[in-house]
Design an enzyme around this catalytic site. Structure first.
Site, short mmCIF file in Angstrom:
data_model
loop_
_atom_site.label_atom_id
_atom_site.label_comp_id
_atom_site.label_asym_id
_atom_site.label_seq_id
_atom_site.Cartn_x
_atom_site.Cartn_y
_atom_site.Cartn_z
CE LYS A 125 -18.66 -8.81 78.65
NZ LYS A 125 -18.47 -10.26 78.53
P1 NAD Z 1 -15.84 -11.87 68.04
O1 NAD Z 1 -15.85 -10.42 67.80
O2 NAD Z 1 -14.55 -12.60 67.97
O3 NAD Z 1 -16.85 -12.61 67.02
C1 NAD Z 1 -18.15 -12.20 66.87
C2 NAD Z 1 -18.72 -12.94 65.66
O4 NAD Z 1 -20.11 -12.63 65.53
C3 NAD Z 1 -18.06 -12.52 64.35
O5 NAD Z 1 -17.90 -13.66 63.53
C4 NAD Z 1 -19.09 -11.57 63.73
O6 NAD Z 1 -19.01 -11.52 62.32
C5 NAD Z 1 -20.37 -12.22 64.19
N1 NAD Z 1 -21.50 -11.31 64.20
C6 NAD Z 1 -21.56 -10.04 64.66
N2 NAD Z 1 -22.78 -9.53 64.46
C7 NAD Z 1 -23.51 -10.49 63.88
C8 NAD Z 1 -24.85 -10.57 63.42
N3 NAD Z 1 -25.68 -9.54 63.54
N4 NAD Z 1 -25.27 -11.73 62.86
C9 NAD Z 1 -24.43 -12.78 62.74
N5 NAD Z 1 -23.16 -12.77 63.15
C10 NAD Z 1 -22.70 -11.64 63.69
O7 NAD Z 1 -16.57 -12.08 69.45
P2 NAD Z 1 -16.44 -13.32 70.43
O8 NAD Z 1 -15.38 -13.05 71.43
O9 NAD Z 1 -16.42 -14.58 69.64
O10 NAD Z 1 -17.82 -13.19 71.22
C11 NAD Z 1 -19.04 -13.72 70.73
C12 NAD Z 1 -20.00 -13.89 71.87
O11 NAD Z 1 -19.44 -14.77 72.84
C13 NAD Z 1 -20.36 -12.62 72.64
O12 NAD Z 1 -21.68 -12.72 73.10
C14 NAD Z 1 -19.41 -12.67 73.82
O13 NAD Z 1 -19.89 -11.92 74.92
C15 NAD Z 1 -19.42 -14.14 74.11
N6 NAD Z 1 -18.28 -14.64 74.87
C16 NAD Z 1 -17.00 -14.47 74.44
C17 NAD Z 1 -15.95 -15.01 75.16
C18 NAD Z 1 -14.53 -14.94 74.71
O14 NAD Z 1 -13.68 -15.56 75.33
N7 NAD Z 1 -14.22 -14.25 73.63
C19 NAD Z 1 -16.20 -15.68 76.37
C20 NAD Z 1 -17.52 -15.84 76.79
C21 NAD Z 1 -18.54 -15.32 76.02
#
Ligand code: NAD
Length: 435
Positions: A125
């Protein structure tokens, strides 16, 4: 080696010296998860200490020239937790709270996740401690390129393959791919995944994590006898994961009753159309003010009446302080590490099933794996083919992990760790200790 020597207890229980013992955060959660699974590892427990420290950590300084001519320095990380099963694989996060403990934990969860769905990868990561909302597009590009050059020492299509995570997207991956390619003198599409489709990206990647969340939840709903039609779903996080999951649930007949993102929380017992909410977010930067919805306080999300709660934002969201308020039947961890171990126990006592991150959100890295394979062979698959393969991998992983959880009477998280740690430590034991 005799079973007696294999069972010899580990002598090193100390933390790595580079971590501040008072503030180890998500890494502590990960260590506790490994402790919980160790009794189920049999003779492989001999090797378990290797899971409690990352194999390789790179901390880099990324100085860039800002648009006003001044120079700013940003701290970046790439952690390769375990490479026993193949090259490192895991996303890159741009966030103001990124720190070493967090990146270490996220890299370790990638080791577990990749092994849980049997991908031929280790866990890695990366991240930069930056609030990208404060950077112009040009500044963001310069920061991405400098970071990629700095971690160029350890990444590569057969070494470690970054991907998007919080606040990174296909454009950031395109800059990373281009920078690595320029530095190595050839176009190396396979160095990152989650690229735009016309640069060697895969169809289906954008929705893959949300789709995997949906498929895993569907399996759990069948076992729990919860019909999909009309099932009420609440999501925290409305980005790559939460936004796609909400759309897919809605499109299959479920009802999205609450959405929370950084801008606030909206609720409607009658249901919210996530397509409309996403369009509003795109146009105005907030979900607040969507017609026919009421605004909730941030903490009120947790006691919304629903069948499915999907935390899909950041880690440490469901804790001992709020776990008791949850009124859902299933928590599906779209985010990494959203539930603390203490909250896990409370949810278990309340009869709420938790589909853990290391299983629930594995759809993203699974299609990243497909992208990497397609890049190597320069032969690209149709979206139907990709979705069918993804659905099969998620269904099979869920079913085999469910069986282990029933056999040992343990949570799905512990069952996932049993499957994954066994695979990783078997590889480690077979390879042996170098030198
Ligand atoms: P992203 O940046 O696209 O979206 C994040 C979302 O969380 C946004 O809507 C943002 O407004 C919201 N957010 C941020 N801080 C917040 C808070 N304090 N309270 C409420 N909402 C809040 O990110 P993502 O890629 O969707 O990732 C989200 C999670 O999923 C992370 O933990 C990431 O590690 C995990 N993840 C992502 C992927 C992927 O393919 N993108 C894969 C596996 C896991």
């Amino acid at each position: 080696m005799t079973p007696q020597t294999l069972n010899r207890p580990s002598r090193t229980r100390n933390l790595p010296s580079y971590l501040d013992a008072k503030n180890i955060g998500p890494w502590e959660i990960y260590l506790e998860q490994v402790e919980r699974v160790t009794p189920y590892l049999g003779n492989l427990a001999y090797w378990v200490e290797s899971l409690k420290r990352p194999q390789r950590i790179l901390i880099v300084d990324c100085p860039i020239r800002l648009d006003d001519g001044s120079i700013a320095h940003f701290e970046g990380y790439r952690v390769q937790h375990n490479l026993s099963r193949g090259p490192g694989k895991g996303g890159v996060r741009f966030h103001q709270d990124v720190n070493l403990s967090e990146v270490m934990a996220l890299s370790a969860w990638m080791t577990i996740k990749n092994a849980a769905v049997n991908l031929p990868y280790g866990g890695a990561k990366g991240g930069i401690r930056v609030d990208p909302r404060n950077l112009s597009l040009g500044e963001l590009e310069r920061l991405t390129r400098r970071y990629t050059s700095e971690i160029g020492l350890v990444i590569g299509p057969d070494k470690d393959i970054p991907a998007p995570d919080v606040n990174t997207n296909p454009q950031v991956m395109a800059w990373m791919m281009d920078t690595y390619s320029m530095n190595t003198g050839r176009t190396a599409t396979g160095v990152v995944t989650g690229k735009p489709v016309n640069l060697g990206g895969s169809l289906g990647r954008a929705d893959a994590t949300g789709r995997g969340v949906f498929v895993a939840t569907l399996e759990a709903m069948k076992l729990k006898g919860i019909p999909l039609e009309g099932a009420r779903v609440a999501v925290q996080g409305f980005g790559n994961v939460g936004g796609a999951a909400a759309r897919i649930f809605h499109d299959h007949g479920a009802k999205i009753v609450a959405i929370q993102d950084i801008s606030g929380t909206i609720h409607s017992a009658a249901g919210i159309n996530p397509h409309v909410a996403l369009e509003k977010l795109r146009q105005t930067g907030t979900v607040l003010g969507l017609p026919d919805t009421e605004v909730l306080e941030t903490v009120e999300l947790w006691n919304v009446d629903c069948e499915i709660m999907i935390p899909a934002a950041l880690e440490g969201q469901i804790t001992a302080d709020n776990a008791d308020q949850l009124r859902c039947k299933i928590v599906v961890e779209g985010a990494n590490g959203p539930t603390t171990p203490a909250a896990d126990d409370i949810l278990h006592d309340k009869g709420i099933l938790v589909i853990p991150d290391v299983l629930a959100n594995a759809g993203g890295v699974t299609v990243s794996y497909f992208e990497w394979v397609q890049d190597f062979s320069s032969f690209f698959w149709s979206e139907d083919e990709i979705n069918a393969r993804l659905d099969r991998i998620m269904r099979e992983a869920f079913q085999s992990i469910w069986t282990i959880s029933q056999q040992h009477q343990v949570s799905l998280r512990t069952a996932t760790f049993i499957v994954a740690c066994t695979r990783v430590l078997e590889s480690h034991a077979l390879r042996g200790l170098y030198p």
